[in-house]
Design a protein around this motif. Structure first.
Motif, short mmCIF file in Angstrom:
data_model
loop_
_atom_site.label_atom_id
_atom_site.label_comp_id
_atom_site.label_asym_id
_atom_site.label_seq_id
_atom_site.Cartn_x
_atom_site.Cartn_y
_atom_site.Cartn_z
N TYR A 67 -5.70 2.80 0.46
CA TYR A 67 -5.47 1.74 -0.54
C TYR A 67 -4.67 0.60 0.09
N ARG A 68 -3.62 0.95 0.81
CA ARG A 68 -2.80 -0.06 1.47
C ARG A 68 -3.62 -0.86 2.48
N SER A 69 -4.46 -0.19 3.24
CA SER A 69 -5.27 -0.87 4.24
C SER A 69 -6.18 -1.91 3.62
N ARG A 70 -6.79 -1.58 2.48
CA ARG A 70 -7.68 -2.53 1.82
C ARG A 70 -6.89 -3.71 1.26
N LEU A 71 -5.73 -3.44 0.70
CA LEU A 71 -4.91 -4.53 0.16
C LEU A 71 -4.47 -5.47 1.28
N LEU A 72 -4.11 -4.91 2.44
CA LEU A 72 -3.71 -5.74 3.56
C LEU A 72 -4.88 -6.53 4.12
N GLU A 73 -6.04 -5.89 4.18
CA GLU A 73 -7.22 -6.56 4.73
C GLU A 73 -7.61 -7.78 3.89
N TYR A 74 -7.44 -7.67 2.58
CA TYR A 74 -7.82 -8.76 1.68
C TYR A 74 -6.59 -9.30 0.95
N SER A 75 -5.51 -9.50 1.69
CA SER A 75 -4.24 -9.87 1.08
C SER A 75 -4.28 -11.22 0.36
N GLY A 76 -5.23 -12.06 0.73
CA GLY A 76 -5.34 -13.35 0.04
C GLY A 76 -5.68 -13.22 -1.42
N ALA A 77 -6.24 -12.07 -1.81
CA ALA A 77 -6.64 -11.85 -3.19
C ALA A 77 -5.60 -11.06 -3.99
N LEU A 78 -4.43 -10.83 -3.41
CA LEU A 78 -3.42 -10.00 -4.08
C LEU A 78 -3.04 -10.54 -5.45
N SER A 79 -2.96 -11.86 -5.57
CA SER A 79 -2.53 -12.44 -6.85
C SER A 79 -3.49 -12.10 -7.98
N LEU A 80 -4.76 -11.84 -7.65
CA LEU A 80 -5.73 -11.47 -8.68
C LEU A 80 -5.39 -10.12 -9.30
N LEU A 81 -4.81 -9.23 -8.51
CA LEU A 81 -4.54 -7.88 -8.97
C LEU A 81 -3.42 -7.82 -10.01
N VAL A 82 -2.63 -8.89 -10.09
CA VAL A 82 -1.54 -8.92 -11.06
C VAL A 82 -2.09 -8.98 -12.49
N HIS A 83 -3.21 -9.63 -12.66
CA HIS A 83 -3.76 -9.86 -14.00
C HIS A 83 -5.05 -9.10 -14.27
N ARG A 84 -5.61 -8.42 -13.27
CA ARG A 84 -6.89 -7.75 -13.44
C ARG A 84 -6.83 -6.33 -12.92
N ALA A 85 -7.39 -5.41 -13.69
CA ALA A 85 -7.49 -4.02 -13.27
C ALA A 85 -8.97 -3.67 -13.13
N PRO A 86 -9.36 -3.06 -12.01
CA PRO A 86 -10.77 -2.73 -11.84
C PRO A 86 -11.22 -1.65 -12.81
N ALA A 87 -12.47 -1.72 -13.23
CA ALA A 87 -13.05 -0.68 -14.09
C ALA A 87 -14.42 -0.35 -13.52
N THR A 88 -14.43 0.40 -12.43
CA THR A 88 -15.67 0.72 -11.73
C THR A 88 -15.75 2.23 -11.52
N PRO A 89 -16.94 2.74 -11.25
CA PRO A 89 -17.06 4.18 -10.95
C PRO A 89 -16.17 4.60 -9.79
N ALA A 90 -16.07 3.76 -8.75
CA ALA A 90 -15.24 4.10 -7.59
C ALA A 90 -13.78 4.21 -7.98
N ASP A 91 -13.31 3.29 -8.82
CA ASP A 91 -11.91 3.33 -9.25
C ASP A 91 -11.65 4.54 -10.14
N THR A 92 -12.60 4.84 -11.03
CA THR A 92 -12.45 6.00 -11.90
C THR A 92 -12.39 7.29 -11.09
N ALA A 93 -13.24 7.39 -10.06
CA ALA A 93 -13.23 8.57 -9.20
C ALA A 93 -11.92 8.68 -8.43
N ALA A 94 -11.41 7.54 -7.93
CA ALA A 94 -10.14 7.55 -7.20
C ALA A 94 -9.00 7.97 -8.11
N ARG A 95 -9.02 7.47 -9.34
CA ARG A 95 -7.97 7.84 -10.30
C ARG A 95 -8.03 9.34 -10.58
#
Length: 203
Positions: A108-136
């Protein structure tokens, strides 16, 4: 400009958007600029994202946080299957619970670092995908093995997600400082905090 959209896909659009964000910041992303980078008319992007930039932002969030996801939302009827997928993945993994969570946190950290320019989007948006549900589901199962009671799983998982996101934000924010740690030291600091959190969650 080419009108051949055969090679255009959601993933290609998302990756090009992330490339623009990395170079110009979130404010530098527009549908027109994205279309130019993809060598298509901007309207071609709306074929994949008919609701426009907000839908694209949600898809970017899903892609960054969910490996293999192109930002498709989880249909109501698909959630149980996604949960089973997470359980099956856990059953195939015989490592101790803390090793499983450390591996998940590192990815998870690696992906956040790889796409760190998009970090501000994560403050207001939570993913709702099969991959996220499986990870949870994987995180919940590991926490259950650690002895976390059922009524505390969501809070414990939220603490883990929040720690990972906060640690990356802190690392990126200070990346240009003169005394900023190198990559190895940054990873060591992340693991130090993670171990402390896992000890607390399993106490």
């Amino acid at each position: 400009m080419s009108r051949n959209y055969a090679g255009l896909s959601r993933e290609r659009i998302i990756l090009e958007a992330l490339h623009i964000i990395a170079g110009r910041g979130l404010g530098g992303l527009s549908m027109r600029r994205l279309g130019d980078a993809l060598e298509v008319e901007a309207m071609a992007i709306y074929h994949h994202f008919p609701l426009g930039k907000e839908q694209l932002f949600n898809a970017i969030t899903a892609y960054v946080t969910s490996p293999g996801s192109t930002g498709e939302a989880v249909p109501e009827e698909a959630a149980p299957d996604a949960d089973r997928e997470g359980d099956d993945a856990h059953e195939a993994d015989t490592r101790p619970w803390d090793e499983r969570l450390t591996s998940w946190a590192d990815d998870y950290r690696s992906r956040l670092l790889e796409y760190s320019g998009a970090l501000s989007l994560l403050v207001h948006r939570a993913p709702a995908t099969p991959a996220d549900t499986a990870a949870r589901a994987l995180v919940h199962r590991a926490l259950t093995d650690a002895g976390v009671p059922a009524d505390g799983l969501d809070r414990a998982a939220d603490a883990l997600y929040s720690y990972c996101l906060g640690a990356v934000v802190h690392e990126v924010r200070h990346r240009g400082d003169e005394d900023a740690p190198d990559a190895g030291e940054a990873a060591d600091r992340f693991h130090h905090g993670l171990r402390a959190l896992l000890r607390g969650l399993s106490a």
